[in-house]
Each structure stands twice: as C-alpha cells, then as structure tokens.
Design a protein around this motif. Structure first.
Motif, short mmCIF file in Angstrom:
data_model
loop_
_atom_site.label_atom_id
_atom_site.label_comp_id
_atom_site.label_asym_id
_atom_site.label_seq_id
_atom_site.Cartn_x
_atom_site.Cartn_y
_atom_site.Cartn_z
N LEU A 57 0.83 -1.21 0.00
CA LEU A 57 0.00 0.00 0.00
C LEU A 57 0.86 1.26 0.00
O LEU A 57 0.60 2.21 -0.73
CB LEU A 57 -0.93 0.02 1.21
N GLU A 58 1.89 1.25 0.83
CA GLU A 58 2.76 2.42 0.92
C GLU A 58 3.53 2.63 -0.38
O GLU A 58 3.65 3.77 -0.86
CB GLU A 58 3.73 2.25 2.08
N MET A 59 4.02 1.55 -0.98
CA MET A 59 4.79 1.67 -2.22
C MET A 59 3.91 2.08 -3.40
O MET A 59 4.39 2.74 -4.34
CB MET A 59 5.51 0.35 -2.53
N SER A 60 2.65 1.73 -3.37
CA SER A 60 1.76 2.06 -4.48
C SER A 60 1.27 3.51 -4.43
O SER A 60 0.67 3.99 -5.38
CB SER A 60 0.55 1.12 -4.49
N GLY A 61 1.51 4.19 -3.32
CA GLY A 61 1.07 5.56 -3.18
C GLY A 61 -0.30 5.67 -2.53
O GLY A 61 -0.77 6.76 -2.25
N SER A 65 -3.47 7.85 1.78
CA SER A 65 -4.94 7.98 1.86
C SER A 65 -5.54 6.87 2.73
O SER A 65 -6.49 7.11 3.47
CB SER A 65 -5.55 7.95 0.46
N PHE A 66 -4.98 5.69 2.67
CA PHE A 66 -5.47 4.57 3.48
C PHE A 66 -5.29 4.85 4.96
O PHE A 66 -6.21 4.69 5.77
CB PHE A 66 -4.75 3.28 3.07
N PHE A 67 -4.07 5.31 5.33
CA PHE A 67 -3.80 5.58 6.74
C PHE A 67 -4.58 6.79 7.24
O PHE A 67 -4.99 6.84 8.40
CB PHE A 67 -2.30 5.76 6.97
N ASP A 68 -4.81 7.78 6.38
CA ASP A 68 -5.64 8.92 6.76
C ASP A 68 -7.07 8.48 7.04
O ASP A 68 -7.70 8.93 7.99
CB ASP A 68 -5.63 10.00 5.67
N ALA A 69 -7.60 7.58 6.20
CA ALA A 69 -8.95 7.08 6.40
C ALA A 69 -9.05 6.31 7.71
O ALA A 69 -10.03 6.43 8.45
CB ALA A 69 -9.36 6.19 5.23
N ILE A 70 -8.04 5.51 8.02
CA ILE A 70 -8.03 4.77 9.27
C ILE A 70 -7.98 5.73 10.45
O ILE A 70 -8.70 5.56 11.45
CB ILE A 70 -6.85 3.77 9.32
N GLN A 71 -7.14 6.74 10.34
CA GLN A 71 -7.01 7.72 11.42
C GLN A 71 -8.34 8.46 11.65
O GLN A 71 -8.74 8.68 12.78
CB GLN A 71 -5.90 8.71 11.12
#
Length: 81
Positions: A57-61, A65-71
C-alpha cells in the motif's frame, strides 16, 4: 515369602505399567508442544502477510490515503464515546 506373594512378578508388572504411563505422557506432551508451535507459526505468517500488505500500500502511493482514512475512523470512534 517372596515366592508366596509373587513380589518379583508384581514388581515387574508395576514397572511395565509405569513405563507405559511415562511413554504416553511423553507422547501427549509432544502433541501439545507441536500444537503450540503450529499456532505460533500461523500467527507469524499472518503478521508477515499484514506487513507485506502495508508495504505494498505504501509503495503504491495509496498508503497515505489509506492511513488517513483509518485515522479518521479511529478519531470518529473516540469522539462518539
């Protein structure tokens, strides 16, 4: 008197039974150890898979957005309490 009460035969019989009990106990302890090891191996596999997924996920960019949504989800859950 030893012959009359068959002490030698009874003693040998008890030793055989104790040896059988000891063998069974070792067998069951080995089974329990293997089950525990198997569980730990699966936990490690799941954790490595989770780490690889996060890395992809991190390498794909998409990681930011994924971690922001989780936060945001966590913040919402804390705010609703």
């Amino acid at each position: 008197m030893m012959y009359e009460f068959e002490i030698a035969r009874r003693s040998r019989h008890i030793e055989d039974k104790l040896e059988l009990i000891q063998t069974n106990a070792k067998f069951f302890l080995e089974i329990l150890h293997n089950q525990k090891s198997n569980s730990l191996e699966w936990i490690i596999i799941v954790l490595i898979s989770f780490e690889c997924t996060l890395m992809i996920l991190e390498m794909s960019g998409m990681g930011i957005s994924f971690f922001d949504a989780i936060q945001q989800t966590i913040s919402t859950m804390k705010g609703s309490k």
